[in-house]
Design an enzyme around this catalytic site. Sequence first.
Site, PDB file in Angstrom:
ATOM      1  N   ARG A 284       0.858  -1.122  -0.020  1.00 38.49           N
ATOM      2  CA  ARG A 284       0.020   0.095  -0.131  1.00 38.49           C
ATOM      3  C   ARG A 284       0.995   1.247  -0.023  1.00 38.49           C
ATOM      4  NH1 ARG A 284      -2.453  -3.731   3.118  1.00 38.49           N
ATOM      5  NH2 ARG A 284      -4.499  -4.315   2.764  1.00 38.49           N
ATOM      6  N   LYS A 311      -2.603  -2.353   7.653  1.00 37.25           N
ATOM      7  CA  LYS A 311      -3.973  -2.293   7.832  1.00 37.25           C
ATOM      8  C   LYS A 311      -4.535  -3.473   8.697  1.00 37.25           C
ATOM      9  CE  LYS A 311      -8.248  -1.407   5.155  1.00 37.25           C
ATOM     10  NZ  LYS A 311      -8.530  -1.273   3.599  1.00 37.25           N
ATOM     11  N   HIS A 374      -1.644   3.514  -5.743  1.00 39.63           N
ATOM     12  CA  HIS A 374      -2.580   2.201  -5.189  1.00 39.63           C
ATOM     13  C   HIS A 374      -2.553   1.195  -6.462  1.00 39.63           C
ATOM     14  CE1 HIS A 374      -5.016  -0.364  -2.782  1.00 39.63           C
ATOM     15  NE2 HIS A 374      -4.704   0.387  -2.049  1.00 39.63           N
ATOM     16  N   ARG A 377      -0.844  -2.169  -7.013  1.00 42.21           N
ATOM     17  CA  ARG A 377      -1.507  -3.540  -6.312  1.00 42.21           C
ATOM     18  C   ARG A 377      -2.288  -3.995  -7.220  1.00 42.21           C
ATOM     19  NH1 ARG A 377      -0.907  -4.104  -1.138  1.00 42.21           N
ATOM     20  NH2 ARG A 377      -3.151  -4.742  -0.590  1.00 42.21           N
ATOM     21  N   HIS A 400      -4.092  -8.664   2.376  1.00 39.62           N
ATOM     22  CA  HIS A 400      -5.583  -8.437   2.403  1.00 39.62           C
ATOM     23  C   HIS A 400      -6.035  -9.034   3.597  1.00 39.62           C
ATOM     24  CE1 HIS A 400      -6.215  -7.983  -2.252  1.00 39.62           C
ATOM     25  NE2 HIS A 400      -6.149  -6.761  -1.696  1.00 39.62           N
ATOM     26  N   TYR A 410      -0.073 -15.057  13.347  1.00 43.80           N
ATOM     27  CA  TYR A 410       0.443 -16.386  13.025  1.00 43.80           C
ATOM     28  C   TYR A 410       0.753 -16.709  11.545  1.00 43.80           C
ATOM     29  CZ  TYR A 410       0.352 -16.774  18.188  1.00 43.80           C
ATOM     30  OH  TYR A 410       0.236 -16.716  19.375  1.00 43.80           O
TER      31      TYR A 410
END
Length: 446
Positions: A284, A311, A374, A377, A400, A410
């Site tokens: 991002r 995010k 952006h 991406r 995402h 994890y």
Amino acid sequence: RYSEADVGALMEHGVPMWEDWSPAIAHNKVMVIDGGTVITGSFNFTKAAQKDNAENVIIITGSPALAHVYATDWRWRRGLSIPFDDQAKAWKEKKLALGVYPTVSLKQARERRDDARRQIAAGVDPSAERKAAKEETDPECFEAVAREWFAKYSPSWAPSHSDKIIRRLERDLFPYLGGRPIKAINAPELLTVLRRIEARGTVETAHRALQNAGQVFRYAVATGRAERNCAGDLRGALAPVKESHYASVTEPKAVGELLRAIEGYQGDAVTRAALKLAPLVFVRPGELRRAEWAEMDFDKAEWRIPAEKMKSRALHVVPLSKQAVVILRELHPLTGSGRYVFPGLRSLTRPMSENTVNAALRRLGYSKQQMTGHGFRSLASTILNEQGWNRDAIERQLAHGERDAVRAAYNYAEHLPVRRQMMQAWADYLDGLMRGADVVPLKRKG
């Protein structure tokens, strides 16, 4: 105070007088109450203000009960019971809003003026008193609950996300609902506020404000300060948001043209490096511009982005291709002594501006409808999926959001071997496009 001779001269020039000097003119001229607060008489203030009947007077319209008059040819200034004299030149002018006409009547404005005078006489600054009263908000009002909710949850959000939410609350909701008891706010009242946002043409912002309001109301219900979440009753009440995507170049030939344009960028060296790295890592824009040298490991060819910057609020690993490492090593002599890989143009202690990459793309001739920071991406996602790479590996590399917060903490290394292979193959593919070669990548399922 002005002398009677001064008053007469001012009247001849059409300058409005103080009430106590000339009450007779109060019915057909602007009345200037002692100290300079301007109140309307019985006439159309806006039309009267437009007339050029007093060349040495400037009348600022918009809120008649609060408009200000300045006699530019006379030593007169607005203030509360402060006469003008030679010593007053050093005094600091302070203004106090009394309300908006006609919501605040002439009688109410006078009463508020008198209250302010009494405070001044007692040695109290009325503006400071008002500010202090505002700070002592009712703990049951919407603003108090919203700020409590924000303070509780914002530490777990990305700073940019937190800033957007608090600005939205302060700009769009607090001015209209802030002082209202949260349990007394109903759906029609909330909808009226949201319609104001919608009327500006910012439909998506209205939806986001509704979402934030709903979060505040749910928190109020949970903490016993509201009985229900009225925001839930407004489902479908706002105009739908038109779906839009970040502009991006995805056709291979056009991608090659973009890469060649970036390679020939003649602007700032740091900006050029950011442009070259962006398609190779497709993170991002905020993650790219806030990259730090401490996060880079050239030996492992990895960039580890801390959870607090993401995010998804989970550690993210970006495998660095050979091409990406070369770009970073070449940049290191320029910015390696500082914290940020891409520092701002004006300060090495702050990251690059969020508009820098987009501005560089505009300089290269790409409009915001064609390509954005952006958009790298979307470019990578589209082509990598078309090439047949493992969809889960692509999604993990795009970082995402993982709905399961525990799992997200994890699985940062999930599909990492495949992602390393994919990122190097992707960099090689982009090299081929930049050279203008007809690149046909192997389909991989990984």
